[in-house]
Design a protein around this motif. Structure first.
Motif, PDB file in Angstrom:
ATOM      1  N   ASP A 128       9.563  -5.562  28.344  1.00 15.60           N
ATOM      2  CA  ASP A 128      10.356  -4.278  29.206  1.00 15.60           C
ATOM      3  C   ASP A 128      10.767  -5.592  30.588  1.00 15.60           C
ATOM      4  O   ASP A 128      10.571  -6.828  30.930  1.00 15.60           O
ATOM      5  N   ASN A 179      14.516  -1.664  24.610  1.00 16.19           N
ATOM      6  CA  ASN A 179      14.561  -0.843  22.940  1.00 16.19           C
ATOM      7  C   ASN A 179      14.195  -2.371  21.962  1.00 16.19           C
ATOM      8  O   ASN A 179      14.414  -1.802  21.005  1.00 16.19           O
ATOM      9  N   THR A 238      18.860  -3.941  24.459  1.00 18.04           N
ATOM     10  CA  THR A 238      19.398  -3.472  25.050  1.00 18.04           C
ATOM     11  C   THR A 238      18.053  -2.499  25.827  1.00 18.04           C
ATOM     12  O   THR A 238      16.602  -2.990  25.589  1.00 18.04           O
ATOM     13  N   GLN A 292      16.422   1.075  28.228  1.00 12.38           N
ATOM     14  CA  GLN A 292      16.626   2.512  28.518  1.00 12.38           C
ATOM     15  C   GLN A 292      17.117   2.422  30.245  1.00 12.38           C
ATOM     16  O   GLN A 292      16.643   1.898  30.687  1.00 12.38           O
TER      17      GLN A 292
END
Length: 570
Positions: A109, A126, A130, A132
Motif C-alpha cells: 500500500d 489491489n 492499481t 483504491q
C-alpha cells in the motif's frame, strides 16, 4: 514556480555554508551509472519510493507530486525501463510517499503526507499495480511520514512530521496515528519535538529495547532566515507513546534523516542531510539512545534528502544524496558518498539528474544485482532513472594456519581449499563462509580476523583484502603404566623421561608421539612380560599415542634358595 512548503522555505538565501572541517577521506573507490533516462510524472515531484505494486518481482516506483495533488505509479518492465505513469488523486500538496502493508493482505500500500491539508492519504493496493481511492486522515501537519508498529500490536502505524508553517507555539510536533489493521487509523496524538519546524521523521530502535523510536529533523526555518536547527530523538514506550524529545546538534538547516548501522557495530546510527551547509552529518549510536557528536561530510549544493544503499557492492552502506540546489540553473546532481566500514564517508561523486532533484530512492530496476537510483525532479516534472554499471572490485582473501596441529579450511563460495590453496579473489561485497576441519589427533581451537564466528565456521565480507587465521592444536593423551605380578616388583621408565614408575606412572603426550618404555626388575625379581603395547622386544614396549593408552608390566619375585639343612650330629 512558488511552493508553499517547508522545502522551498529552506531557500531563504543563496549563500552556501560549508562545514569548517571534514574528516580525512579514505582511499577513493568508484561507482558509476549509465546516463539517466527521464520519465514523466505529475507536477512538481517531491518524493519517490520503490515497491513491487503488481507483485511481478520487478521494482516499481511511486512519486508524490506536490503541484498536481497526485501520486504517479510507474510500473517497472524489469530491464530498467518503466511504463507510463498511472495517476492517483491525493489530498492537497503531497510531500512524501512511503510503502507498507496497512491492511495486512500481503499487498503493498501507499501512504502520502500532504502539507497543504495537514493530512495523510492512504492508498490500499489491489496487487495488480492499481490502488483504491485515497482515504484521508487528519494530522497536525503533513511534511513527511514514517511507518512503524509503535504499540506492538502487529499493525503498522504512522508518524508524521508537523512542520508548523506559521510558527504557532506548541505546534512543533510529531503526529502519531495508530493503525486499526484494516487500512484505517485512529485520531492523531501529538508529541513535541523540542525543536522548530519538523520536516522529516524516521523510525529506529536506538536503545535496543525492541520498541520503535523516532528521529526528527527540525529545520528551524524562521521568517528572518535559517538558523542551525537540530535533530530530536523520541524514545518509544512500546504503547504508542513516546518519551520527551532529546535534541542533537547537526549542520545548518537539517532537512532529512535516515537510520542505519553505518559502522557495523550492531547499533543504529543517524545520517542527516543539512540543506544550508551542504553536508551530511553522521551520528554514531551508543546503543542506549544517545549518540556521538556529529561528523560532517561534504555533499552537493543544497542536499534535501538521500537514500541508503550499497552501490559498489562492498557490503558497506553508501549514501545517494538529492542536491536540490539554490536555483533552477543547477548543477542538478545526485551525489554518491561511498561508505567506509568505520561509519565515515568518502568524497562525493556527482551524477546528473533533472531540474532540482528533491528525493531519491534505491532499487535494482534491471535485475543485475546492482542497486540503481530513481530521482524525483521537482522543477522538471520527471523521475530520473540511473542504472548502476559499476564494475565490482576483486579482493583477495588469505587463510593462514597456526598452532601445533594440522587441518584444512574450505570456503563457500568455492575458492579456498587449504590444504593446497590458501588464497582466492572474490568480488567486492561477497560474503565468504570458511569452515575449519581438524586432522585426526588435532583439535580446532579458534579463528582470528573474521567478521563473525560460529564454532568451526568464519564469515568474512570481502569489502577489502582480508586475512584470517585458523588455529589447530595437537591433542594430548595420557599414558598409564601399571605393574603386576606375584610378590614381584620393578621399575618402568620412558625414553623421554616422562614416566619413572616408581613414583610417576602417568604422563601426557601429544597425538602421534611414539613412546618407548623399558621395564627393569628389582633385585630378586624377574620381568615376565608386557600387555597393552603396540610392539614388544624383550623388556621394551612401544606405544603410539593416538588415544589414551594403558600398559602393564608384570614382574615375578623369585624365592631365595636356602642351603640344605645340616644333618644332626650323631
Amino acid at each position: 514556480m512558488t511552493r508553499n512548503s517547508a522545502k522551498l522555505l529552506l531557500l531563504v538565501a543563496a549563500t552556501v555554508f560549508f562545514s569548517s572541517a571534514f574528516p580525512n577521506p579514505s582511499p577513493a573507490q568508484t561507482v558509476s551509472f549509465i546516463t539517466r533516462v527521464d520519465y514523466a510524472a505529475g507536477t512538481n515531484p517531491a518524493s519517490v519510493a520503490v515497491g513491487d505494486f503488481n507483485r511481478d518481482g520487478v521494482p516499481d516506483v511511486a512519486v508524490a507530486n506536490y503541484g498536481s495533488n497526485t501520486v504517479s505509479v510507474l510500473l517497472g518492465n524489469g530491464d530498467g525501463t518503466f511504463q507510463p505513469a498511472l495517476t492517483l488523486a491525493a489530498d492537497a500538496n503531497p510531500e512524501f510517499v512511503a510503502v507498507s502493508d496497512f491492511n495486512r493482505d500481503g499487498v503493498p500500500d501507499l501512504v502520502v503526507a500532504c502539507s497543504g491539508s495537514n493530512s495523510v492519504s492512504v492508498f490500499l493496493g489491489n496487487g495488480d499495480g492499481t490502488f483504491q481511492p485515497a482515504r484521508n486522515f487528519a494530522a497536525n501537519g503533513g511534511q513527511s511520514v514514517a511507518v512503524g508498529d509503535f504499540n506492538g500490536d502487529g499493525v503498522q502505524d504512522l508518524a508524521v512530521a508537523d512542520y508548523n508553517l506559521n510558527n504557532v507555539p506548541g505546534s512543533d510536533t510529531v503526529s502519531v496515528l495508530l493503525g486499526n489493521g484494516g487500512g484505517t487509523f485512529q485520531p492523531a496524538r501529538t508529541f513535541a519535538t523540542a525543536g522548530m519546524n519538523p520536516v522529516t521523521v524516521a523510525v529506529g530502535d536506538f536503545n535496543g529495547d525492541g520498541r520503535p523510536d523516532l528521529a526528527v529533523t527540525n529545520s528551524a526555518n524562521t521568517s528572518s532566515g535559517a538558523v542551525p536547527g537540530n535533530v530530536s530523538v523520541l524514545l518509544g514506550n512500546g504503547d504508542g507513546t513516546f518519551q520527551p524529545a532529546r535534541t542533537l546538534n547537526v549542520g545548518i538547516t537539517p532537512a532529512f534523516v535516515a537510520v542505519r548501522d553505518f559502522n557495523g557495530d550492531g547499533r543504529q546510527d543517524l545520517a542527516v542531510a543539512n540543506f544550508r551547509s551542504s553536508t551530511v552529518s553522521v551520528l554514531l549510536g551508543n546503543g542506549d539512545g544517545t549518540f556521538l557528536a556529529a561528523r560532517n561530510f561534504a555533499a552537493g549544493a543544497g542536499p534535501l534528502s538521500f537514500a541508503v544503499g550499497d552501490f559498489n557492492g562492498d557490503g558497506v552502506s553508501d549514501l545517494a544524496v538529492a542536491n536540490f540546489d539554490f536555483n533552477i540553473q543547477g548543477p542538478n546532481t545526485v551525489s554518491v558518498l561511498l561508505g567506509n566500514p568505520d561509519g565515515t564517508f568518502q568524497a562525493p561523486l556527482s551524477f546528473g539528474a533533472g531540474t532540482n532533484p528533491d528525493s531519491v530512492a534505491v532499487g535494482d530496476f534491471n535485475g543485475d544485482g546492482l542497486q540503481d537510483l530513481a530521482v524525483a525532479n521537482f522543477n522538471s516534472n520527471t523521475v530520473s532513472v540511473l542504472i548502476n554499471n559499476t564494475v565490482a572490485a576483486l579482493n583477495t582473501l588469505t587463510v593462514n594456519k597456526a598452532g601445533t596441529g594440522s587441518g584444512s579450511v574450505t570456503s563457500s563460495p568455492p575458492g579456498i581449499d587449504c590444504g593446497a590453496t590458501c588464497s582466492a579473489t572474490y568480488t567486492s561485497g561477497t560474503v565468504v563462509t570458511l569452515t575449519a576441519t581438524p586432522a585426526s589427533g588435532t583439535t580446532f581451537t579458534g579463528w582470528s580476523g573474521c567478521d563473525t564466528v560460529s564454532g568451526t565456521t568464519c564469515t568474512v565480507t570481502m569489502s577489502v583484502a582480508r586475512s584470517v587465521t585458523a588455529t589447530f592444536t595437537l591433542q594430548r593423551f595420557t599414558l598409564s603404566v601399571n605393574k603386576a605380578g606375584i610378590i614381584g616388583g620393578g621399575t618402568v621408565t620412558s625414553s623421554d623421561g616422562g614416566i619413572n614408575c616408581g613414583p610417576t606412572c602417568l604422563a601426557s603426550y601429544t597425538s602421534g608421539t611414539t613412546v618407548t618404555l623399558t621395564a627393569t626388575p628389582a633385585f630378586g625379581n624377574v620381568f615376565t612380560g608386557w600387555s597393552g603395547c603396540d610392539t614388544v622386544l624383550g623388556t621394551t614396549c612401544t606405544v603410539t599415542m593416538s588415544s589414551a593408552r594403558s600398559v602393564t608390566a608384570s614382574f615375578l619375585g623369585i624365592p631365595p634358595i636356602l642351603p640344605p639343612p645340616i644333618p644332626p650330629l650323631l
